[in-house]
Design an enzyme around this catalytic site. Structure first.
Site, PDB file in Angstrom:
ATOM      1  N   SER A 138       0.876  -1.233   0.038  1.00  0.00           N
ATOM      2  CA  SER A 138       0.014   0.152  -0.066  1.00  0.00           C
ATOM      3  C   SER A 138       0.820   1.273  -0.091  1.00  0.00           C
ATOM      4  CB  SER A 138      -0.924  -0.138   1.302  1.00  0.00           C
ATOM      5  OG  SER A 138      -1.486   1.281   1.497  1.00  0.00           O
ATOM      6  N   TYR A 148      -1.214  -0.793  10.633  1.00  0.00           N
ATOM      7  CA  TYR A 148      -1.293  -1.172   9.089  1.00  0.00           C
ATOM      8  C   TYR A 148      -0.195  -0.554   8.340  1.00  0.00           C
ATOM      9  CZ  TYR A 148      -3.788  -1.191   4.591  1.00  0.00           C
ATOM     10  OH  TYR A 148      -3.989  -1.418   3.331  1.00  0.00           O
TER      11      TYR A 148
HETATM   12  N1  LIG Z   1      -8.924  -0.540  -0.953  1.00  0.00           N
HETATM   13  C1  LIG Z   1      -7.804   0.490  -0.644  1.00  0.00           C
HETATM   14  O1  LIG Z   1      -8.089   1.592  -0.672  1.00  0.00           O
HETATM   15  C2  LIG Z   1      -6.588  -0.283  -0.549  1.00  0.00           C
HETATM   16  C3  LIG Z   1      -5.319   0.535  -0.560  1.00  0.00           C
HETATM   17  C4  LIG Z   1      -4.060  -0.010  -0.524  1.00  0.00           C
HETATM   18  C5  LIG Z   1      -4.087  -1.248  -0.343  1.00  0.00           C
HETATM   19  N2  LIG Z   1      -5.094  -1.888  -0.145  1.00  0.00           N
HETATM   20  C6  LIG Z   1      -4.873  -3.531   0.117  1.00  0.00           C
HETATM   21  O2  LIG Z   1      -5.508  -4.389  -0.952  1.00  0.00           O
HETATM   22  C7  LIG Z   1      -5.854  -5.619  -0.518  1.00  0.00           C
HETATM   23  C8  LIG Z   1      -7.119  -5.933  -0.891  1.00  0.00           C
HETATM   24  O3  LIG Z   1      -8.074  -5.108  -0.247  1.00  0.00           O
HETATM   25  P1  LIG Z   1      -9.465  -4.757  -0.817  1.00  0.00           P
HETATM   26  O4  LIG Z   1      -9.561  -3.171  -0.863  1.00  0.00           O
HETATM   27  O5  LIG Z   1      -9.565  -5.167  -2.295  1.00  0.00           O
HETATM   28  O6  LIG Z   1     -10.423  -4.976   0.276  1.00  0.00           O
HETATM   29  P2  LIG Z   1     -11.727  -5.887   0.273  1.00  0.00           P
HETATM   30  O7  LIG Z   1     -12.638  -5.706  -0.923  1.00  0.00           O
HETATM   31  O8  LIG Z   1     -12.491  -5.785   1.641  1.00  0.00           O
HETATM   32  O9  LIG Z   1     -11.094  -7.365   0.105  1.00  0.00           O
HETATM   33  C9  LIG Z   1     -10.215  -8.235   0.925  1.00  0.00           C
HETATM   34  C10 LIG Z   1     -10.315  -9.582   0.585  1.00  0.00           C
HETATM   35  O10 LIG Z   1      -9.295 -10.227   1.540  1.00  0.00           O
HETATM   36  C11 LIG Z   1     -10.049 -11.230   2.090  1.00  0.00           C
HETATM   37  N3  LIG Z   1      -9.810 -11.509   3.515  1.00  0.00           N
HETATM   38  C12 LIG Z   1      -9.974 -10.759   4.454  1.00  0.00           C
HETATM   39  N4  LIG Z   1      -9.424 -11.156   5.716  1.00  0.00           N
HETATM   40  C13 LIG Z   1      -9.149 -12.387   5.369  1.00  0.00           C
HETATM   41  C14 LIG Z   1      -8.694 -13.867   6.140  1.00  0.00           C
HETATM   42  N5  LIG Z   1      -8.718 -13.650   7.517  1.00  0.00           N
HETATM   43  N6  LIG Z   1      -8.518 -14.817   5.516  1.00  0.00           N
HETATM   44  C15 LIG Z   1      -8.563 -14.891   4.107  1.00  0.00           C
HETATM   45  N7  LIG Z   1      -8.967 -13.728   3.485  1.00  0.00           N
HETATM   46  C16 LIG Z   1      -9.140 -12.699   4.132  1.00  0.00           C
HETATM   47  C17 LIG Z   1     -11.647 -11.099   1.763  1.00  0.00           C
HETATM   48  O11 LIG Z   1     -12.538 -12.125   1.945  1.00  0.00           O
HETATM   49  P3  LIG Z   1     -13.269 -12.841   3.005  1.00  0.00           P
HETATM   50  O12 LIG Z   1     -13.810 -11.679   3.816  1.00  0.00           O
HETATM   51  O13 LIG Z   1     -14.570 -13.644   2.483  1.00  0.00           O
HETATM   52  O14 LIG Z   1     -12.477 -13.447   3.825  1.00  0.00           O
HETATM   53  C18 LIG Z   1     -11.772 -10.192   0.720  1.00  0.00           C
HETATM   54  O15 LIG Z   1     -11.748 -11.272  -0.443  1.00  0.00           O
HETATM   55  C19 LIG Z   1      -5.651  -5.668   1.109  1.00  0.00           C
HETATM   56  O16 LIG Z   1      -4.290  -6.203   1.348  1.00  0.00           O
HETATM   57  C20 LIG Z   1      -5.377  -3.910   1.429  1.00  0.00           C
HETATM   58  O17 LIG Z   1      -4.615  -3.842   2.478  1.00  0.00           O
HETATM   59  C21 LIG Z   1      -6.295  -1.587  -0.242  1.00  0.00           C
END
Ligand SMILES: NC(=O)c1ccc[n+]([C@@H]2O[C@H](COP(=O)([O-])OP(=O)(O)OC[C@H]3O[C@@H](n4cnc5c(N)ncnc54)[C@H](OP(=O)(O)O)[C@@H]3O)[C@@H](O)[C@H]2O)c1
Length: 255
Positions: A138, A148
């Site tokens: 990130s 985080y």
């Molecule tokens: N959105 C942003 O602004 C942003 C910015 C920078 C980086 N990121 C990073 O991008 C990545 C994806 O996030 P996203 O934005 O796409 O969020 P999201 O839509 O909430 O997706 C998160 C995914 O992680 C899975 N997950 C969460 N906890 C888990 C666990 N204990 N075991 C297995 N799977 C788990 C969730 O599925 P289940 O709940 O079904 O397990 C879901 O598929 C993350 O690493 C986040 O830190 C996001």
């Protein structure tokens, strides 16, 4: 790449990466906790993209969940060409006064699981003379927003170290460092995404495309979007005292 295992593939960035790879005719292993949602997604990918798609329900905050994924990664009969460590979440709490269980869950999913899966996947890739590892870090890796930021800084630095170690083996390691992306990330921790202008958000499909292209080209750090690349440059050059002042109290650990 042939086949890819993607954690956090049921939503957001992980789901977009999965569709992107499916469109390129890669077979997939989708990992997340919600088994029903995962199976539904896998079925759609089989029907729409016609690729072989496995749904592997696993909680990456547990030893058993991580071990199930590592076992799949070690398979020599159905080798994985690309590992995507994407599962993650914002903590939605400050460190002081917050739940320590929540802290450990975040550490397990965003650090321990990343370390374990890379350790399981990399030897086979090296032996086969090729492969890729894409770890989702990130922009927060460059800031000081609570644990985080610390976890994402670990992912970024770890990926750089692994990329250096694997140079010349045919295995590429990339850390993608997105800024704000419209996914379920913010609503899951009750953060109002409306507080930021719409223009600050990068579409998840752009993150997916740039990330996958980055691994293919052997780029170690990928920051999707021109504006965020410029911001990353500014953050890297800024004194850490300024970064700490901007982070300030009140937004620690919100992602
Ligand atoms: N959105 C942003 O602004 C942003 C910015 C920078 C980086 N990121 C990073 O991008 C990545 C994806 O996030 P996203 O934005 O796409 O969020 P999201 O839509 O909430 O997706 C998160 C995914 O992680 C899975 N997950 C969460 N906890 C888990 C666990 N204990 N075991 C297995 N799977 C788990 C969730 O599925 P289940 O709940 O079904 O397990 C879901 O598929 C993350 O690493 C986040 O830190 C996001």
């Amino acid at each position: 790449m042939g086949s890819a295992l993607i954690t956090g593939a049921s939503s957001g960035i992980g789901l977009e990466i999965a569709w992107h790879l499916a469109a390129e005719r890669n077979d997939l292993v989708l990992v997340a906790r919600d088994a029903a949602r995962l199976e539904e997604t896998a079925e759609r990918m089989r029907q729409v993209a016609g690729v072989r798609t496995e749904a592997l329900a696993a909680d990456l905050s547990t030893t058993e969940g991580v071990e199930a994924v590592c076992t799949r990664l070690r398979s020599q009969t159905r080798p994985i060409g690309l590992l995507v460590n994407n599962a993650g979440f914002g903590l939605g709490q400050d460190f002081v006064g917050g739940s320590v269980e929540r802290e450990l869950e975040a550490l397990d999913v965003m650090v321990r699981a990343v370390l374990m899966t890379c350790h399981a996947a990399a030897p086979g890739m090296v032996m086969r003379g090729g492969g890729g590892i894409l770890n989702v870090a990130s922009m927060s890796a460059l800031t000081a927003q609570g644990t985080y930021s610390a976890h994402k800084a670990w992912v970024r630095t770890f990926s750089e170290g692994l990329a250096a170690e694997l140079r010349g083996t045919g295995v590429n390691v990339t850390a993608v460092c997105p800024g704000l992306v419209h996914t379920r990330f913010h609503e899951r921790v009750d953060v109002d995404a409306g507080q930021w202008p719409a223009a600050a958000f990068i579409p998840p499909n752009v993150v997916a495309e740039e990330a996958v292209e980055g691994v293919r080209r052997g780029r170690v750090i990928v920051t999707p979007g021109l504006r965020y690349r410029a911001l990353a440059g500014v953050l890297r050059l800024s004194p850490r005292s300024l970064i700490r002042r901007i982070a300030g109290p009140g937004i620690s650990g919100r992602g």
